[in-house]
Write a protein that holds these residues in place. Structure first.
Motif, mmCIF file in Angstrom:
data_model
loop_
_atom_site.group_PDB
_atom_site.id
_atom_site.type_symbol
_atom_site.label_atom_id
_atom_site.label_comp_id
_atom_site.label_asym_id
_atom_site.label_seq_id
_atom_site.Cartn_x
_atom_site.Cartn_y
_atom_site.Cartn_z
ATOM 1 N N LEU A 102 0.826 -1.288 0.135
ATOM 2 C CA LEU A 102 -0.198 0.097 -0.072
ATOM 3 C C LEU A 102 0.827 1.176 -0.016
ATOM 4 N N HIS A 103 0.552 2.178 -0.831
ATOM 5 C CA HIS A 103 1.385 3.529 -0.976
ATOM 6 C C HIS A 103 0.346 4.734 -0.672
ATOM 7 N N ASN A 104 0.997 5.577 -0.024
ATOM 8 C CA ASN A 104 0.142 6.634 0.687
ATOM 9 C C ASN A 104 0.588 7.761 -0.136
ATOM 10 N N THR A 105 0.298 8.803 -0.666
ATOM 11 C CA THR A 105 0.840 9.973 -1.545
ATOM 12 C C THR A 105 1.112 11.108 -0.476
ATOM 13 N N GLY A 106 0.509 10.932 0.576
ATOM 14 C CA GLY A 106 0.747 11.890 1.589
ATOM 15 C C GLY A 106 2.110 11.783 2.310
ATOM 16 N N SER A 107 2.520 12.245 3.482
ATOM 17 C CA SER A 107 4.135 12.357 3.744
ATOM 18 C C SER A 107 3.978 12.449 5.398
ATOM 19 N N THR A 108 4.994 11.794 5.954
ATOM 20 C CA THR A 108 5.116 11.992 7.339
ATOM 21 C C THR A 108 6.523 11.852 7.831
ATOM 22 N N ASP A 109 7.033 12.530 8.910
ATOM 23 C CA ASP A 109 8.247 12.543 9.339
ATOM 24 C C ASP A 109 8.517 11.383 10.002
ATOM 25 N N VAL A 110 7.715 10.253 10.144
ATOM 26 C CA VAL A 110 7.913 8.996 10.807
ATOM 27 C C VAL A 110 8.997 8.317 9.830
ATOM 28 N N GLY A 111 8.655 8.657 8.608
ATOM 29 C CA GLY A 111 9.581 7.922 7.426
ATOM 30 C C GLY A 111 11.206 8.185 7.937
ATOM 31 N N ASP A 112 11.305 9.465 8.373
ATOM 32 C CA ASP A 112 12.633 9.898 8.771
ATOM 33 C C ASP A 112 13.224 9.133 9.868
ATOM 34 N N VAL A 113 12.488 8.761 10.919
ATOM 35 C CA VAL A 113 12.826 7.971 12.214
ATOM 36 C C VAL A 113 13.029 6.605 11.610
ATOM 37 N N GLN A 114 12.218 6.215 10.592
ATOM 38 C CA GLN A 114 12.462 4.852 10.132
ATOM 39 C C GLN A 114 13.898 4.525 9.377
ATOM 40 N N HIS A 115 14.231 5.812 8.945
ATOM 41 C CA HIS A 115 15.880 5.480 8.324
ATOM 42 C C HIS A 115 16.641 5.034 9.260
ATOM 43 N N LEU A 116 16.516 5.259 10.667
ATOM 44 C CA LEU A 116 17.486 5.132 11.485
ATOM 45 C C LEU A 116 16.989 4.011 12.707
ATOM 46 N N LEU A 117 15.685 3.782 12.682
ATOM 47 C CA LEU A 117 15.390 2.646 13.635
ATOM 48 C C LEU A 117 13.685 2.333 13.406
ATOM 49 N N PRO A 118 13.365 1.081 13.775
ATOM 50 C CA PRO A 118 12.057 0.535 13.444
ATOM 51 C C PRO A 118 11.065 1.515 14.176
ATOM 52 N N VAL A 119 10.051 1.600 13.497
ATOM 53 C CA VAL A 119 8.845 2.171 13.878
ATOM 54 C C VAL A 119 7.456 1.488 13.466
#
Length: 440
Positions: free
Chosen positions: A342-359
């Motif tokens: 599933l892809h959402n065309t919105g955005s969230t800074d949760v993605g930035d955290v995920q680049h360093l640790l699991p969320v």
């Protein structure tokens, strides 16, 4: 559910009205990103009432409250709730002072974290947690008011427009091994997450020349006309965006002149340029710049285009069966698992955290109307607030019991995109760019 989980649920049920009252208070006093001072204070008050140690002033308004700090070396889990709202002055609970409204439901996240803190901090539960829990109120998830955020950057108060991005930069995630995030969802209860768009942000300033709009328009250079041509050029570029890249560019005009009888000397446009991948939004960014340069060229105006880092794309993240089973029990099986495709065309800074640790992410329902719209409303407190608190709390318990075995397994199997925050900062800073030019 084991006896500790039954106790968690019982405690939250016994404090049901307190949790709802807190949620309603935040709902009716919405504040915008990096300005959430009252909201931050209210969260801090509730954490102090639980005798938790507190760290505040993180990225201006962020707050952490700590449970079991002595166990932090074993494992550290963050339960995240976002502080900010949207500028939607027509919502029924819009804050007259800030024009903010919680039409994205961040107040429900905070209520869930607050309710989880109530349950997890009672001694009978806390002793079963073989790790530290950080109840984390984070600022500025909604990426708006770009010029205001630029003022904060110029003043040295922040470097990034997104709250979690800034918290990463200052080291507020350095002691966290795993985080749990939540969002309200119009389609009901869900668990897991797919992907979403990343983006860069832009402030585009077109400089013309003022003149009498009726008496001597030939002596002026109309910045608004140049901006309008830029918007038209951008619109014509849209057919060059591939469908699979999920590109979204959605500018607003924040200034179009000073007086109706004066040729507009300056036009200012804010926009986000989103895409599914770095390559996608980078390509769209170039085309956006080109469009407004063309508008400036056509009218003989000056331009200044400032591009800043926004958010990185969200990474699909499945949730362990132990948490799925807990959600099933708490919802009486009224939930769905999110397809990782599933892809959402919105955005969230949760993605930035995920680049360093699991969320790990879950959603609860209980709302009507549209997200980011003035008809948004919470219609089921039990689902929006109480279920959220129970899922935060039970998830924390299942992750941290038995020497935090489940949490450690998730971390051990996770492959972050960056080795550390320094790599992340270097990558984010690579997006900063200012282009200026004159066609006079």
């Amino acid at each position: 559910m084991d006896e500790t989980e039954k106790l968690i649920i019982s405690v939250i049920d016994s404090r049901r009205q307190d949790i709802i009252d807190f949620a309603d208070d935040i709902y009716k006093h919405a504040e915008l990103g990096y300005k959430e001072f009252r909201t931050s204070e209210r969260f801090k008050e509730e954490m102090k009432n639980l005798n938790l140690s507190i760290e505040d002033g993180l990225a201006i308004t962020g707050v952490k409250a700590y449970l079991n700090q002595e166990k932090g070396n074993n494992y550290s889990l963050a339960l995240m709730g976002e502080l900010d709202a949207l500028r939607i002055p027509t919502h029924k609970y819009a804050n007259k002072e800030t024009q903010g409204a919680h039409c994205c439901g961040h107040h429900a996240q905070l209520a869930g974290v607050m309710g989880a803190a109530i349950a997890l901090s009672i001694p009978e539960v806390a002793k079963e947690l073989d790790g530290q829990v950080e109840f984390f109120a984070v600022p500025a998830e909604e990426y708006g008011e770009v010029e205001f955020k630029n003022e904060l950057i110029d003043a040295g108060k922040i470097r990034y427009g997104g709250g979690k991005c800034e918290l990463i930069r200052i080291g507020a995630f350095d002691d966290i091994d795993l985080a749990i995030a939540h969002h309200l969802n119009a389609d009901g209860n869900r668990i897991g997450s797919g992907s979403c768009n990343g983006f860069v942000s832009k402030v585009i300033k077109i400089k013309g020349k003022a003149a009498h709009a009726a008496g001597a328009p030939e002596k002026g250079i109309n910045a608004l006309s140049a901006a309008t041509l830029g918007l038209q050029a951008l619109g014509l570029n849209r057919e060059t965006f591939r469908d699979e890249d999920s590109v979204r560019v959605h500018p607003i005009l924040t200034k179009g002149g000073e007086l109706v009888n004066v040729v507009p000397e300056e036009a200012v446009i804010e926009t986000l340029v989103r895409g599914r991948t770095l390559e996608a939004f980078s390509d769209a960014s170039v085309k956006t710049d080109r469009s407004f340069k063309a508008g400036a060229l056509a009218m003989g105006a000056d331009y200044r285009i400032e591009t800043m880092p926004g958010y990185l794309p969200e990474i699909p993240q499945s949730v362990p069966r132990e948490l799925v089973e807990a959600f099933a029990a708490l919802t009486d099986n009224d939930f769905t698992e999110v397809d990782k495709e599933l892809h959402n065309t919105g955005s969230t800074d949760v993605g930035d955290v995920q680049h360093l640790l699991p969320v790990l992410t879950f959603n609860t329902g209980g709302i009507a109307g549209g997200l980011h719209q003035d008809d948004f409303d919470v219609i089921d407190d039990e689902t929006a607030y109480i279920l959220t608190a129970k899922m935060f709390a039970v998830s924390a318990y299942r992750l941290l019991r038995n020497d935090a075995t489940l949490a450690k397994t998730i971390s051990d199997n996770y492959k972050p995109k960056f080795k550390n925050k320094d790599e992340y900062i270097k990558y984010m800073d690579s997006f900063y760019k200012i282009e200026e030019g004159s066609y006079r």
